[in-house]
Enzyme design. Structure first.
Site, PDB file in Angstrom:
ATOM      1  N   GLY A   1     -36.752 -28.228  19.238  1.00 28.67           N
ATOM      2  CA  GLY A   1     -35.604 -28.341  19.684  1.00 28.67           C
ATOM      3  C   GLY A   1     -35.863 -28.040  21.218  1.00 28.67           C
TER       4      GLY A   1
ATOM      5  N   GLU B   1     -35.841 -34.515  21.135  1.00 30.71           N
ATOM      6  CA  GLU B   1     -36.871 -33.504  21.231  1.00 30.71           C
ATOM      7  C   GLU B   1     -37.711 -33.366  20.022  1.00 30.71           C
ATOM      8  OE1 GLU B   1     -37.561 -30.994  23.231  1.00 30.71           O
ATOM      9  OE2 GLU B   1     -35.968 -31.110  24.722  1.00 30.71           O
TER      10      GLU B   1
ATOM     11  N   GLU C   1     -41.605 -33.679  20.062  1.00 22.96           N
ATOM     12  CA  GLU C   1     -42.514 -32.415  19.471  1.00 22.96           C
ATOM     13  C   GLU C   1     -42.883 -32.786  17.940  1.00 22.96           C
ATOM     14  OE1 GLU C   1     -40.348 -28.800  19.402  1.00 22.96           O
ATOM     15  OE2 GLU C   1     -39.482 -29.038  21.466  1.00 22.96           O
TER      16      GLU C   1
ATOM     17  N   ASP D   1     -27.200 -12.056  23.029  1.00 20.88           N
ATOM     18  CA  ASP D   1     -28.430 -11.764  23.397  1.00 20.88           C
ATOM     19  C   ASP D   1     -29.387 -12.682  22.683  1.00 20.88           C
ATOM     20  OD1 ASP D   1     -27.821  -9.839  24.998  1.00 20.88           O
ATOM     21  OD2 ASP D   1     -27.246  -8.608  23.484  1.00 20.88           O
TER      22      ASP D   1
ATOM     23  N   GLU E   1     -48.744 -29.327  17.435  1.00 22.07           N
ATOM     24  CA  GLU E   1     -48.870 -28.234  16.936  1.00 22.07           C
ATOM     25  C   GLU E   1     -47.657 -27.818  15.576  1.00 22.07           C
ATOM     26  OE1 GLU E   1     -47.196 -28.841  19.172  1.00 22.07           O
ATOM     27  OE2 GLU E   1     -47.710 -27.926  21.178  1.00 22.07           O
TER      28      GLU E   1
END
Lengths: 246, 246
Positions: free
Chosen positions: A51, A67, A71, A89, A118
Site C-alpha cells: 500500500g 501500489e 510492489e 496514533d 520483497e
DNA sequence: GCAAAAGTGTTCTTCGTACACCCATGA
DNA sequence: TCATGGGTGTACGAAGAACACTTTTGC
C-alpha cells in the site's frame, strides 16, 4: 525536491491518506496472504500489507491498484474496500488514515510476481507480527472475507478454471474454519445452479481409462472436474439480496 | 485566525478528510432519514447528511459523533462505518474524502433534537436531491443496512422498548422492501429466542378489560406487546457468525 | 354493524443433516 | 494389499411456506 518541503499548505491540518491491500490466495490446501517487507523506517524490516500514499488525481481504489502493481506486480480484477482505519496514533510519523481493501486472486495469476520483489505469501497460521496496526487490519479483513462468502460465491475467484469438488470444499472450509460433510456440501453447492461439469469428464469416462493420458497423472476415470457457469456466476455475484431470510 | 492561512504545510499534498452520518429512524410505518440543510456554499440551501471535517486528535468515529451532536443533538449508541468515498471531484472546493457511517435511533431519542436546528427527518421515498455525492452515499447506506439485517437483529435499535409484533414486522418489511406472512414471521422471530412478552400483557388479560385504563387508548385485552431479552439480544448482535450456511 | 387489523395452529413441502458403501489410487 | 481419498444415494428430522378462522377495534 527537497526544497519543496512546505510546498503544500492548508488553513486547517489534513491527515495523510494511504491505502492498504490484503490479498488472499488459495494454494489448494489453505489460504495465503501477501505481505511485503518494509525497506524504510518506521518498522524497517517488518512485514506489512502492500500500500501507499494517495495521490491527488486518483481515487482510493486506483491508488490501491497502483501500489499493488508497483510492489507486487499483481492486478486483481476486483478490489473490495472493507474498512478505513483512523486511530490517531496508528502511524508514528504523522497522522495517517488508511483505506483498506481486500482481494482474491488465483494462484495462476501470481506466478512470477513474487520472486523479484520483497513480497511473499504467508499461510494464515504462519503470519509474523506486522508493522503499524496491520495485525488489526488483518483481523478485520478476515471477518470481512467471512461475511462476504455468505452473500457471494466468492470462492471461484480463488480457484483455477477447473477444479474438483474437494478443492472447492477445502477452500470453503479454510475460509470459514469449519468442516463439512462431503456429500452435503456437494448437494448444496450444486443446487445453487452455478456449477457445471467439465467437458473433459466425459472423455475420460467413455474412453478406456488412461487412453487420453495427457495432463493428469495417470488415466483416472473418476476425479471429476467442475467449472462455474459464468453467466449464473456473475448473476450471483451481482445479486446482493439473494439470501432474504432476515 | 485568518493570518494562519498557511499554517499547516506538508511535503506532499494531503486530501481533506470528513465524516458523514446516515441516521435512520422508524416512525412506526416507514423508515426516515435525517438530513441537514447547508447554510454555506457550496450547495448552500441543499440538504445533506450531517458531518464535517476530521480533527487531528480524534478518530473518525469520534468526529462523526461530535459533528452529529453539534448539528442534530443526537448521540446514537452505535455508529457503523460502511464506506469511504474518495472520488477525485466529489467536492468542488478541494480534494475531500469522506468516511461514512450509519446509525439507527429510536424515535423517542429524537424528540426535541430536530426542532432547534435545520435538521429534518425525511421519509425514504421523499428525499430531495442531495448535496455533493450524497445521493450515492445514501444508496450505499441502504445496501449496507440491508446486509446488516441479515447478520444482526438490527431492528430493535429502531423500536421503543415495548412493541407489537406487527410493529416489528412493518419495520423489517420496510427495510427489506418485502412482505411477510404474519404467522410465519412471528414464528421465525420468536424462535430466535431474543423476545419475551411484556409483563403488561398478563394484567390486561386477567383483569377486566379497560380496568387499567391508563396509557392505552381503551381497555384492550389483546394487542400484545413484546420486548427483547437484553442479554440474548446483545449476544446476537455481537456474534458475527451466527448464520453459517455458506 | 362493518371493514380492517391482529391473534392463533396445522399441514405440506423443502432443506439440512447424518450416515455407509464402493472404487481408484498410491504407498 | 492396505490405507486414503473421492465418488455416490437414502432416510430422518427440522425449518420454511402456505393457508382460515375468530376477535377486537375504529369508523
Amino acid at each position: 525536491m527537497s526544497e519543496k518541503e512546505t510546498a503544500y499548505s492548508y488553513k486547517h491540518p489534513h491527515p495523510a491518506v494511504t491505502t492498504d491491500c490484503v490479498i488472499f490466495c488459495f494454494d489448494g490446501k489453505e489460504l495465503n496472504v501477501l505481505l511485503v517487507q518494509r525497506g524504510v523506517e518506521p518498522f524497517k524490516g517488518a512485514w506489512a500489507f502492500p500500500g501507499g500514499f494517495l495521490k491527488m488525481d486518483e481515487s482510493a481504489e486506483q491508488c490501491a491498484l497502483r501500489e499493488l502493481k508497483e510492489e507486487t506486480d499483481l492486478t486483481p480484477e476486483h478490489l473490495e474496500q472493507f474498512h478505513t482505519f483512523t486511530e490517531v496514533d496508528r502511524d508514528p510519523r504523522e497522522r495517517v488514515i488508511t483505506i483498506a481493501y481486500f482481494a482474491l486472486v488465483k494462484k495462476s495469476e501470481v506466478i512470477g510476481g513474487d520472486d523479484a520483489s520483497e513480497a511473499r505469501w504467508f499461510k494464515l497460521n504462519d503470519i509474523p507480527r506486522l508493522a503499524f496496526d496491520h495485525d488489526y487490519i488483518f483481523r478485520k479483513a478476515l471477518i470481512a472475507l467471512k461475511e462476504k462468502i455468505h452473500f457471494e460465491p466468492i470462492g471461484f475467484d480463488l480457484l483455477e478454471e477447473e477444479f474438483s469438488m474437494p478443492d472447492l470444499q477445502r477452500l470453503y472450509e479454510s475460509i470459514l474454519g469449519v468442516k463439512f460433510d462431503r456429500r452435503n456440501f456437494q448437494k448444496k453447492i450444486i443446487q445453487l445452479g452455478i456449477l457445471e461439469e467439465s467437458p473433459s469428464n466425459e472423455k475420460k469416462a467413455s474412453s478406456a481409462q488412461g487412453s487420453k493420458g495427457e495432463g493428469v497423472k495417470s488415466g483416472r476415470s473418476k476425479n471429476k472436474k467442475w467449472r462455474f457457469i459464468p453467466q449464473k456466476y456473475e448473476e450471483m455475484k451481482t445479486l446482493k439480496n439473494f439470501r432474504l431470510e432476515f
